[in-house]
Design an enzyme around this catalytic site. Structure first.
Site, PDB file in Angstrom:
ATOM      1  N   GLU A 200     140.669 -35.668  37.356  1.00 12.03           N
ATOM      2  CA  GLU A 200     140.446 -36.588  37.967  1.00 12.03           C
ATOM      3  C   GLU A 200     140.554 -37.829  37.303  1.00 12.03           C
ATOM      4  O   GLU A 200     139.623 -38.697  37.230  1.00 12.03           O
ATOM      5  CB  GLU A 200     139.875 -36.556  39.643  1.00 12.03           C
ATOM      6  CG  GLU A 200     139.851 -34.775  39.894  1.00 12.03           C
ATOM      7  CD  GLU A 200     139.232 -34.783  40.952  1.00 12.03           C
ATOM      8  OE1 GLU A 200     138.980 -35.751  42.179  1.00 12.03           O
ATOM      9  OE2 GLU A 200     139.632 -34.416  42.311  1.00 12.03           O
ATOM     10  N   ARG A 297     132.803 -22.782  54.976  1.00 12.38           N
ATOM     11  CA  ARG A 297     131.888 -22.233  55.797  1.00 12.38           C
ATOM     12  C   ARG A 297     130.851 -23.317  56.170  1.00 12.38           C
ATOM     13  O   ARG A 297     132.056 -24.515  56.242  1.00 12.38           O
ATOM     14  CB  ARG A 297     130.677 -22.084  54.176  1.00 12.38           C
ATOM     15  CG  ARG A 297     130.818 -23.983  53.758  1.00 12.38           C
ATOM     16  CD  ARG A 297     129.241 -23.709  52.728  1.00 12.38           C
ATOM     17  NE  ARG A 297     129.261 -24.693  51.569  1.00 12.38           N
ATOM     18  CZ  ARG A 297     129.344 -25.734  51.347  1.00 12.38           C
ATOM     19  NH1 ARG A 297     128.758 -26.628  51.862  1.00 12.38           N
ATOM     20  NH2 ARG A 297     129.805 -26.562  50.616  1.00 12.38           N
TER      21      ARG A 297
HETATM   22  P1  ADP Z   1     127.640 -29.507  51.929  1.00 14.56           P
HETATM   23  O1  ADP Z   1     128.669 -29.892  51.230  1.00 14.56           O
HETATM   24  O2  ADP Z   1     127.636 -28.512  52.470  1.00 14.56           O
HETATM   25  O3  ADP Z   1     127.307 -30.708  52.771  1.00 14.56           O
HETATM   26  P2  ADP Z   1     125.518 -29.986  49.381  1.00 14.56           P
HETATM   27  O4  ADP Z   1     127.168 -30.558  49.016  1.00 14.56           O
HETATM   28  O5  ADP Z   1     124.626 -30.200  49.333  1.00 14.56           O
HETATM   29  O6  ADP Z   1     126.527 -29.442  51.013  1.00 14.56           O
HETATM   30  O7  ADP Z   1     125.942 -28.894  48.930  1.00 14.56           O
HETATM   31  C1  ADP Z   1     126.554 -27.761  48.230  1.00 14.56           C
HETATM   32  C2  ADP Z   1     126.670 -26.693  47.975  1.00 14.56           C
HETATM   33  O8  ADP Z   1     126.117 -26.669  46.911  1.00 14.56           O
HETATM   34  C3  ADP Z   1     126.149 -25.642  49.580  1.00 14.56           C
HETATM   35  O9  ADP Z   1     127.707 -25.036  49.966  1.00 14.56           O
HETATM   36  C4  ADP Z   1     125.350 -24.744  48.801  1.00 14.56           C
HETATM   37  O10 ADP Z   1     126.472 -23.734  47.498  1.00 14.56           O
HETATM   38  C5  ADP Z   1     124.760 -25.215  47.462  1.00 14.56           C
HETATM   39  N1  ADP Z   1     123.479 -25.643  48.033  1.00 14.56           N
HETATM   40  C6  ADP Z   1     122.640 -27.098  48.742  1.00 14.56           C
HETATM   41  N2  ADP Z   1     121.794 -26.611  49.239  1.00 14.56           N
HETATM   42  C7  ADP Z   1     121.639 -25.571  49.325  1.00 14.56           C
HETATM   43  C8  ADP Z   1     120.394 -24.503  49.963  1.00 14.56           C
HETATM   44  N3  ADP Z   1     119.395 -24.778  50.333  1.00 14.56           N
HETATM   45  N4  ADP Z   1     120.479 -22.845  48.721  1.00 14.56           N
HETATM   46  C9  ADP Z   1     121.348 -22.961  48.302  1.00 14.56           C
HETATM   47  N5  ADP Z   1     122.288 -23.299  48.019  1.00 14.56           N
HETATM   48  C10 ADP Z   1     122.550 -24.386  48.443  1.00 14.56           C
HETATM   49  P1  ADP Z   2     131.355 -30.820  45.357  1.00 11.94           P
HETATM   50  O1  ADP Z   2     131.699 -28.860  45.771  1.00 11.94           O
HETATM   51  O2  ADP Z   2     129.799 -31.244  44.501  1.00 11.94           O
HETATM   52  O3  ADP Z   2     130.889 -31.379  46.587  1.00 11.94           O
HETATM   53  P2  ADP Z   2     133.417 -32.903  45.495  1.00 11.94           P
HETATM   54  O4  ADP Z   2     134.683 -32.577  44.705  1.00 11.94           O
HETATM   55  O5  ADP Z   2     133.233 -32.283  47.409  1.00 11.94           O
HETATM   56  O6  ADP Z   2     131.954 -31.809  44.613  1.00 11.94           O
HETATM   57  O7  ADP Z   2     132.951 -34.120  44.775  1.00 11.94           O
HETATM   58  C1  ADP Z   2     131.579 -34.499  45.213  1.00 11.94           C
HETATM   59  C2  ADP Z   2     131.254 -35.810  45.316  1.00 11.94           C
HETATM   60  O8  ADP Z   2     131.957 -36.827  44.027  1.00 11.94           O
HETATM   61  C3  ADP Z   2     132.436 -36.816  46.094  1.00 11.94           C
HETATM   62  O9  ADP Z   2     131.307 -36.832  47.141  1.00 11.94           O
HETATM   63  C4  ADP Z   2     132.460 -37.967  45.814  1.00 11.94           C
HETATM   64  O10 ADP Z   2     131.440 -38.993  45.857  1.00 11.94           O
HETATM   65  C5  ADP Z   2     132.317 -38.206  44.085  1.00 11.94           C
HETATM   66  N1  ADP Z   2     134.413 -37.917  43.616  1.00 11.94           N
HETATM   67  C6  ADP Z   2     134.366 -36.667  43.555  1.00 11.94           C
HETATM   68  N2  ADP Z   2     136.035 -37.236  42.945  1.00 11.94           N
HETATM   69  C7  ADP Z   2     135.606 -38.523  43.019  1.00 11.94           C
HETATM   70  C8  ADP Z   2     136.804 -38.846  42.525  1.00 11.94           C
HETATM   71  N3  ADP Z   2     137.619 -38.254  42.236  1.00 11.94           N
HETATM   72  N4  ADP Z   2     136.720 -40.677  42.464  1.00 11.94           N
HETATM   73  C9  ADP Z   2     135.399 -41.098  42.346  1.00 11.94           C
HETATM   74  N5  ADP Z   2     134.266 -40.155  43.230  1.00 11.94           N
HETATM   75  C10 ADP Z   2     134.563 -38.334  42.959  1.00 11.94           C
END
Ligand code: ADP
Ligand code: ADP
Ligand code: MG
Length: 667
Positions: A200, A297
């Site tokens: 990206e 979720r």
């Molecule tokens: P959210 O996106 O719900 O704010 P995070 O981005 O920190 O939370 O976590 C994303 C994912 O990381 C969760 O949905 C899960 O897959 C994994 N994760 C986070 N905390 C836990 C936990 N306590 N136990 C297992 N997996 C977790």
């Molecule tokens: P995850 O499944 O691990 O939560 P996300 O795609 O939601 O992955 O991205 C997690 C974090 O990474 C975002 O909250 C943001 O801070 C950063 N991020 C994701 N995509 C970008 C992007 N294209 N440019 C800058 N930061 C990004």
């Protein structure tokens, strides 16, 4: 409504779900691994079923075992919490095949959003703006590197199956692309069993703003406003808030409409979150935000939404899963005040946020919030519980709600400064300092904020004068005698002419300091170290200690742990180990001579060989622990004499690298 449900999770989220179920009169069944036999969620549930050994793959991820537990206990539905099996469509199908209800979306909805590449293609079709980049099928280095160049650096490599910020690498320069790709793939493979990635455009000044959505089985979809999760470290959320600071009506309308459109495109049922990234180089603009992913979720940070809407999202999940329509219409959902959530972790900010383990010998949270704000602590542990290496090291979520952002933020800061944990290092002081950050206080947030000011945010605060003396007094146990209500006990060590001096040592090993403590009277002590001695007065008011003496005026609290004393003062804490005289001197190795594993883990990659000369800061090996990769770098220049092999499983304290002695190097 259900009469009995099983919660296929652990920790704070299992506890959180049990609370709501209980309020609604629904019976609860917990599941637990060997590591969690005495856990809070097990104690709270009406019934608990053992499902296997500590490793998640053999317990909390073991779908068949969990479904069997559900059948054995006669529940009607399974709540997956977050993480673990919550976004696993095969699990949803297995649950349904077993004649049970999965409290969450359909397998098809999860599948549609499960892989970030396919989700982005789907959203593009639905007319939702997506982050520019390559989300096609090709996976070879040459194609991806070419795409990266077309997109324009910096780019972000992301695991399509990613979550929790894992399997993600920012690349600033084409030369670094291949190595970053390999690292992202490795991390993705081990965390998700899928090493497909997308590339990206890295958004210049990004803010993470997400919209909470809810759908029911009758085709209704509503949103519950937005959350701002821009305060991140390594793409993981640190503090979240609702509403987003500086949100305009136009921007909110555009984002919530896009989120509802995304949910409708997959006939979404239950709680979900549509995550967007906004480029705020020119402030919040309704045409400068893009879809990142949808989390199908309940989200970790759902409490901030609950605080500003006054709704219980777990209750909504249960109602929707049991077939009821959404409890409210869009027009009846209102936003009130401002809420924050801080994620309290067992990790060490001063050492690159290394996850920690330990036993929470002392655990104390604030009881009320300042300024009429409301405080909510969502914890999965109690005092005395262990933070085990098998799971996410989150200790608790500290949540506050106030009438406006300023009130809520100062209440959060106060609650964090009152948080006391001994037995494990935590990020509490780091979080407290973050609440005082000027940019954050001004609402001027973006995902780079923490990284830019990392040094200031993570430098351990100076302990006020007297902390060491106080630790020595507490460790000696004499204060309990000197302050005792029993007049004989209080004076037991007291003799006017010849006060006996009690010996006392404080560590750490190798820097042990010896004291002699004499009781001069109730509350009064003389503490000597070497040639100097100081007369001190120690008063106690409930949990609070006041130590005064020459140049010392210290208000603090203290906790004893298995291996020492922790002093809490001024929103910071310091642990003083008390050397165990039985410990043999073998562990007192010369500093810098060996590098030991800071936590249990797996040696994932070795970058140097015995005989190599290395420079300070040079990467030596990659240690995988807690599902994340940690680079272990050389602490100083030197020659590597011995290094572990790839694939070795290590305990905390295992020697990873041994350096040659100075003379050998010089020769
Ligand atoms: P959210 O996106 O719900 O704010 P995070 O981005 O920190 O939370 O976590 C994303 C994912 O990381 C969760 O949905 C899960 O897959 C994994 N994760 C986070 N905390 C836990 C936990 N306590 N136990 C297992 N997996 C977790
Ligand atoms: P995850 O499944 O691990 O939560 P996300 O795609 O939601 O992955 O991205 C997690 C974090 O990474 C975002 O909250 C943001 O801070 C950063 N991020 C994701 N995509 C970008 C992007 N294209 N440019 C800058 N930061 C990004
Ligand atoms: Mg995300």
């Amino acid at each position: 409504m259900f009469s009995r449900i099983l919660i296929a999770n652990r920790g704070e989220i299992a506890v959180r779900i049990i609370r709501t179920a209980r309020r609604l009169g629904i019976g609860t069944v917990a599941v637990y691994s060997d590591a969690d036999a005495d856990a809070l969620h097990v104690a709270m549930a009406d019934e608990a079923v053992h499902i296997g050994p500590p490793a998640a793959a053999e317990s909390y991820l073991k779908a068949s075992r969990i479904i069997r537990a559900a059948q054995e206990t006669g529940v009607e539905a399974i709540h997956p919490g977050y993480g673990f099996l919550s976004e696993n469509p095969d699990f949803v199908e297995a649950v349904e095949r077993a004649g049970l209800v999965f409290i969450g979306p359909s397998a098809a909805s999860i599948r549609a959003m499960g892989l970030k590449d396919a989700a982005k293609r789907l959203m593009e079709k639905a007319g939702v703006p997506v982050v520019p980049g390559y989300h096609g099928e090709a996976q070879d280095l040459v194609v991806l590197a070419t795409k990266a160049r077309e997109i324009g650096y910096p780019v972000l490599i992301k695991a399509r199956a990613g979550g929790g910020g894992k399997g993600m690498r920012r690349v600033d320069h084409p030369d670094d692309f291949a190595e970053a790709l390999a690292a992202a793939r490795r991390e993705a493979k081990s965390a998700f069993g899928d090493d497909h990635v997308l590339v990206e455009k890295y958004i210049a000044r990004p803010r993470h703003i997400e919209v909470q959505v809810f759908g029911d089985a009758h085709g209704n979809v509503v949103h519950l406003f937005e959350r701002d999760c821009s305060l991140q470290r390594r793409h993981q959320k640190v503090i979240e808030e609702a509403p987003a600071p500086g949100m305009t009506d136009a921007m909110r309308a555009a984002m919530t409409q896009a989120a509802v459109k995304a949910a409708k495109a997959i006939a979404y049922r239950g709680a979900g979150t549509v995550e967007f990234i906004a480029d705020v180089s020119d402030g919040l603009k309704p045409d400068a935000f893009w879809f990142m992913e949808m989390n199908t979720r309940l989200q970790v940070e759902h409490p901030v939404t609950e605080m500003v809407t006054g709704l219980d999202l777990v209750e909504w999940q249960l109602r929707v899963a049991s077939g009821e329509p959404l409890p409210l219409k869009q027009a009846d959902i209102a936003l009130s005040g401002h809420a924050f959530e801080a994620r309290l972790y067992a990790e060490d900010p001063a050492r690159g946020f290394l996850p920690a383990i330990g036993t929470l010998d002392h655990l104390h949270f604030a009881e009320t919030a300042a300024d009429g704000a409301t405080l909510r602590i969502d914890a999965g542990v109690r005092e005395g519980d262990a933070i085990a290496p098998f799971y996410d090291p989150m200790i608790a979520k500290i949540i506050v709600h106030g009438k406006d952002r300023g009130t809520a933020l100062s209440a959060l800061g106060a609650a964090l400064r009152e948080t006391e944990i001994a037995g494990s290092v935590t990020n509490a002081a780091f979080l407290a300092r973050l609440t005082a950050h000027e940019g954050f206080a001004a609402g001027d947030v973006d995902t780079g904020l923490i990284e830019r000011d990392l040094d200031a945010l993570t430098t351990p605060a100076e302990m006020p004068r007297g902390a060491r003396e106080l630790a020595a007094l507490v460790a000696s146990g004499l204060i309990d005698r000197a302050a005792s209500d029993d007049p004989w006990g209080a004076l037991a060590g007291y003799s006017h002419f010849n006060a006996p001096a009690y010996p006392m040592s404080l560590g750490p090993a190798g820097e042990t300091e010896r004291f002699a403590i004499a009781i001069d009277g109730p509350e009064r002590f003389t503490l000597s170290a070497g040639d100097s001695s100081v007369a001190l007065r120690l008063r106690r008011d409930g949990r609070n200690l006041l130590l005064t003496g020459s140049g010392i005026f210290l208000q603090a609290t203290a906790a004893r742990t298995a291996d020492g004393v922790t002093i809490f003062a001024g929103g910071t804490s310091r642990h003083f180990p008390v050397p165990n005289p039985l410990e043999n001197a073998e562990s007192e190795a010369l500093p810098g001579e060996r590098l030991t594993a800071p936590m249990p883990g797996l040696v994932k990659q070795v970058r140097v060989s015995p005989g190599d000369m290395v420079k300070k800061g040079q990467p030596l090996l990659v240690l995988e622990a807690m599902k994340m990769e940690h680079m272990i770098a050389a602490p100083h220049d030197g020659m590597v004499e011995e290094i572990l092999a790839e694939g070795e499983q290590v305990r905390e304290g295992t020697t990873l690298v041994r350096f040659a002695e100075e003379e050998t190097v010089g020769a």
